[in-house]
Each structure stands twice: as C-alpha cells, then as structure tokens.
Write a protein that holds these residues in place. Sequence first.
Motif, PDB file in Angstrom:
ATOM      1  N   MET A 198       3.893   2.876 -13.811  1.00  0.00           N
ATOM      2  CA  MET A 198       3.724   2.245 -12.504  1.00  0.00           C
ATOM      3  C   MET A 198       3.478   3.260 -11.391  1.00  0.00           C
ATOM      4  O   MET A 198       2.913   2.926 -10.355  1.00  0.00           O
ATOM      5  N   ALA A 199       3.900   4.492 -11.612  1.00  0.00           N
ATOM      6  CA  ALA A 199       3.808   5.521 -10.571  1.00  0.00           C
ATOM      7  C   ALA A 199       2.356   5.949 -10.350  1.00  0.00           C
ATOM      8  O   ALA A 199       1.576   6.060 -11.292  1.00  0.00           O
ATOM      9  N   ASP A 200       2.048   6.210  -9.088  1.00  0.00           N
ATOM     10  CA  ASP A 200       0.756   6.809  -8.750  1.00  0.00           C
ATOM     11  C   ASP A 200       0.799   8.310  -9.007  1.00  0.00           C
ATOM     12  O   ASP A 200      -0.228   8.924  -9.289  1.00  0.00           O
ATOM     13  N   TYR A 201       1.996   8.886  -8.861  1.00  0.00           N
ATOM     14  CA  TYR A 201       2.207  10.307  -9.113  1.00  0.00           C
ATOM     15  C   TYR A 201       3.504  10.466  -9.894  1.00  0.00           C
ATOM     16  O   TYR A 201       4.538   9.955  -9.476  1.00  0.00           O
ATOM     17  N   ASN A 202       3.453  11.178 -11.007  1.00  0.00           N
ATOM     18  CA  ASN A 202       4.650  11.644 -11.696  1.00  0.00           C
ATOM     19  C   ASN A 202       4.714  13.129 -11.391  1.00  0.00           C
ATOM     20  O   ASN A 202       3.840  13.897 -11.808  1.00  0.00           O
ATOM     21  N   ILE A 203       5.716  13.537 -10.627  1.00  0.00           N
ATOM     22  CA  ILE A 203       5.767  14.893 -10.093  1.00  0.00           C
ATOM     23  C   ILE A 203       6.954  15.660 -10.664  1.00  0.00           C
ATOM     24  O   ILE A 203       8.088  15.170 -10.629  1.00  0.00           O
ATOM     25  N   GLY A 204       6.680  16.852 -11.129  1.00  0.00           N
ATOM     26  CA  GLY A 204       7.711  17.753 -11.614  1.00  0.00           C
ATOM     27  C   GLY A 204       7.927  18.890 -10.630  1.00  0.00           C
ATOM     28  O   GLY A 204       6.975  19.423 -10.079  1.00  0.00           O
ATOM     29  N   ILE A 205       9.168  19.222 -10.414  1.00  0.00           N
ATOM     30  CA  ILE A 205       9.534  20.356  -9.568  1.00  0.00           C
ATOM     31  C   ILE A 205      10.050  21.433 -10.517  1.00  0.00           C
ATOM     32  O   ILE A 205      11.162  21.342 -11.006  1.00  0.00           O
ATOM     33  N   GLY A 206       9.246  22.416 -10.785  1.00  0.00           N
ATOM     34  CA  GLY A 206       9.642  23.481 -11.700  1.00  0.00           C
ATOM     35  C   GLY A 206       9.571  23.031 -13.149  1.00  0.00           C
ATOM     36  O   GLY A 206       9.198  21.900 -13.455  1.00  0.00           O
ATOM     37  N   SER A 207       9.941  23.936 -14.034  1.00  0.00           N
ATOM     38  CA  SER A 207       9.865  23.637 -15.463  1.00  0.00           C
ATOM     39  C   SER A 207      11.184  23.936 -16.167  1.00  0.00           C
ATOM     40  O   SER A 207      11.215  24.235 -17.343  1.00  0.00           O
ATOM     41  N   ASN A 240       0.796  -1.240   0.000  1.00  0.00           N
ATOM     42  CA  ASN A 240       0.000   0.000   0.000  1.00  0.00           C
ATOM     43  C   ASN A 240       0.820   1.278   0.000  1.00  0.00           C
ATOM     44  O   ASN A 240       0.352   2.316   0.453  1.00  0.00           O
ATOM     45  N   PHE A 241       2.042   1.227  -0.493  1.00  0.00           N
ATOM     46  CA  PHE A 241       2.808   2.442  -0.706  1.00  0.00           C
ATOM     47  C   PHE A 241       2.301   3.097  -1.989  1.00  0.00           C
ATOM     48  O   PHE A 241       1.959   2.412  -2.954  1.00  0.00           O
ATOM     49  N   LYS A 242       2.278   4.423  -2.000  1.00  0.00           N
ATOM     50  CA  LYS A 242       2.017   5.168  -3.221  1.00  0.00           C
ATOM     51  C   LYS A 242       3.371   5.502  -3.828  1.00  0.00           C
ATOM     52  O   LYS A 242       4.302   5.905  -3.129  1.00  0.00           O
ATOM     53  N   ILE A 243       3.488   5.335  -5.122  1.00  0.00           N
ATOM     54  CA  ILE A 243       4.749   5.524  -5.820  1.00  0.00           C
ATOM     55  C   ILE A 243       4.774   6.929  -6.410  1.00  0.00           C
ATOM     56  O   ILE A 243       3.889   7.306  -7.182  1.00  0.00           O
ATOM     57  N   ILE A 244       5.795   7.686  -6.030  1.00  0.00           N
ATOM     58  CA  ILE A 244       6.000   9.029  -6.574  1.00  0.00           C
ATOM     59  C   ILE A 244       7.261   9.001  -7.417  1.00  0.00           C
ATOM     60  O   ILE A 244       8.349   8.715  -6.905  1.00  0.00           O
ATOM     61  N   HIS A 245       7.117   9.281  -8.686  1.00  0.00           N
ATOM     62  CA  HIS A 245       8.273   9.353  -9.581  1.00  0.00           C
ATOM     63  C   HIS A 245       8.590  10.826  -9.826  1.00  0.00           C
ATOM     64  O   HIS A 245       7.739  11.583 -10.296  1.00  0.00           O
ATOM     65  N   LEU A 246       9.792  11.246  -9.454  1.00  0.00           N
ATOM     66  CA  LEU A 246      10.222  12.616  -9.715  1.00  0.00           C
ATOM     67  C   LEU A 246      10.657  12.734 -11.172  1.00  0.00           C
ATOM     68  O   LEU A 246      11.524  11.998 -11.623  1.00  0.00           O
ATOM     69  N   SER A 247      10.012  13.630 -11.885  1.00  0.00           N
ATOM     70  CA  SER A 247      10.285  13.792 -13.305  1.00  0.00           C
ATOM     71  C   SER A 247      10.114  15.249 -13.681  1.00  0.00           C
ATOM     72  O   SER A 247       9.206  15.919 -13.195  1.00  0.00           O
ATOM     73  N   MET A 248      10.933  15.755 -14.564  1.00  0.00           N
ATOM     74  CA  MET A 248      10.751  17.130 -15.021  1.00  0.00           C
ATOM     75  C   MET A 248       9.449  17.262 -15.811  1.00  0.00           C
ATOM     76  O   MET A 248       8.938  18.358 -15.986  1.00  0.00           O
ATOM     77  N   TYR A 249       8.896  16.146 -16.252  1.00  0.00           N
ATOM     78  CA  TYR A 249       7.720  16.183 -17.118  1.00  0.00           C
ATOM     79  C   TYR A 249       6.433  15.846 -16.383  1.00  0.00           C
ATOM     80  O   TYR A 249       5.400  15.653 -16.981  1.00  0.00           O
ATOM     81  N   GLY A 250       6.486  15.774 -15.079  1.00  0.00           N
ATOM     82  CA  GLY A 250       5.321  15.373 -14.302  1.00  0.00           C
ATOM     83  C   GLY A 250       4.386  16.520 -13.964  1.00  0.00           C
ATOM     84  O   GLY A 250       4.596  17.680 -14.339  1.00  0.00           O
ATOM     85  N   GLU A 251       3.378  16.160 -13.206  1.00  0.00           N
ATOM     86  CA  GLU A 251       2.404  17.115 -12.681  1.00  0.00           C
ATOM     87  C   GLU A 251       3.124  18.084 -11.746  1.00  0.00           C
ATOM     88  O   GLU A 251       4.019  17.694 -11.003  1.00  0.00           O
ATOM     89  N   LYS A 252       2.707  19.334 -11.740  1.00  0.00           N
ATOM     90  CA  LYS A 252       3.352  20.333 -10.889  1.00  0.00           C
ATOM     91  C   LYS A 252       3.182  19.982  -9.417  1.00  0.00           C
ATOM     92  O   LYS A 252       2.083  19.642  -8.980  1.00  0.00           O
TER      93      LYS A 252
END
Length: 177
Positions: A119-128, A77-89
């Motif tokens: 596979m990620a539950d969240y693809n997250i971008g930090i900045g653009s 039950n872990f949520k997977i967060i993938h850090l990506s420049m192309y993810g959701e803000k």
Amino acid sequence: MEIEVVRIGQRLVRDDRVTTHVALVSRAFGAKKIFMTEINPEIKDTLRKINETWGGNFSVEFIEKWKPIIKKKKEENFKIIHLSMYGEKINDAQEKIRKEKKLLVVVGAEKVPREIYEMADYNIGIGSQPHSEISALAILLDRIQEGQQFEKEFPDAKRKIIPTKVGKNVQVKETRD
C-alpha cells in the motif's frame, strides 16, 4: 508540507514508552497528528499536557484498524511512507519525498503485515543496521524538511527552550489568573 503519522501495533509493556516517544518525535519534528492502534490511553493525556506546556495543537487519535486510515489518506492525496529496514535508502528517496504535499508516515512496532509494503508509495530504510523506530522517524522527518521544522514557533507555548552554549535556559511565559 502536511505530515501525519500512524503507529501500528505495540508490544505490550515494553512499547508504552517507545510509542510515547514516537508521538513526541512526531510532534517535535513537525507532524500534525498521530493515529495509534493498541495503545495505553495515558499516552493521549501525556501529549495533551505537552501541548499545554510547550504549545502547539498536535493531536492523537486512537484507531482500531490501520487499513481504513491508510485507504482514507490515499483518497485525500496523501503519499504513504512506510519506515522499514528493508526499504529504499533515504539518501536515494529524500529529494522526491520533499516534493510531496501530504505525507502519512507508517511506523510499525512488531513485524508489519506485507500489505503495508504494497500500500505504501515509499518503503524507506534508514541505514542498513538494526535500529529504533524512534530514530528512523526522527531522521526521516528531519531529512525531508531539511531542519526547517525547528524554525517554527509552537503557538500558545507556556515554556520555550532558549538554545545556549552552556547550561539550561527555559523561558516561562507568565500567566495571569
């Protein structure tokens, strides 16, 4: 909130220091563990020494493949967060992520496989703009914990930094031999 990190890949020579810093940020910003692929085994010793001096029980686990860890953590039950420049803000997702109980943060080195995005539950971008994975991890961990990770004491610390306006103040715990 329980947080773990998985570091996928490493560009030889250049990334020994970067991977060490990903582990140090993970530890300092509240993660309990990091999984690493393709790494220099000295990194594990460095983190052991940091724990001995500065406290805590942050752990490092070497893995051969990233996919089984992600699958196992999803089953737990872990949520997977993938850090990506192309993810959701991060600004748009941080409130929702804060509500999660268990997180596995995926930090890539070189180009990550497409499968991680899926596979990620969240693809997250930090900045653009292009930036370091170290800074992205620090910002994510700070945003989702709202600075609370810095209020916790590290158990068994032999040294502790005492914040001061000017100068350096390190408290050293006496040890008896």
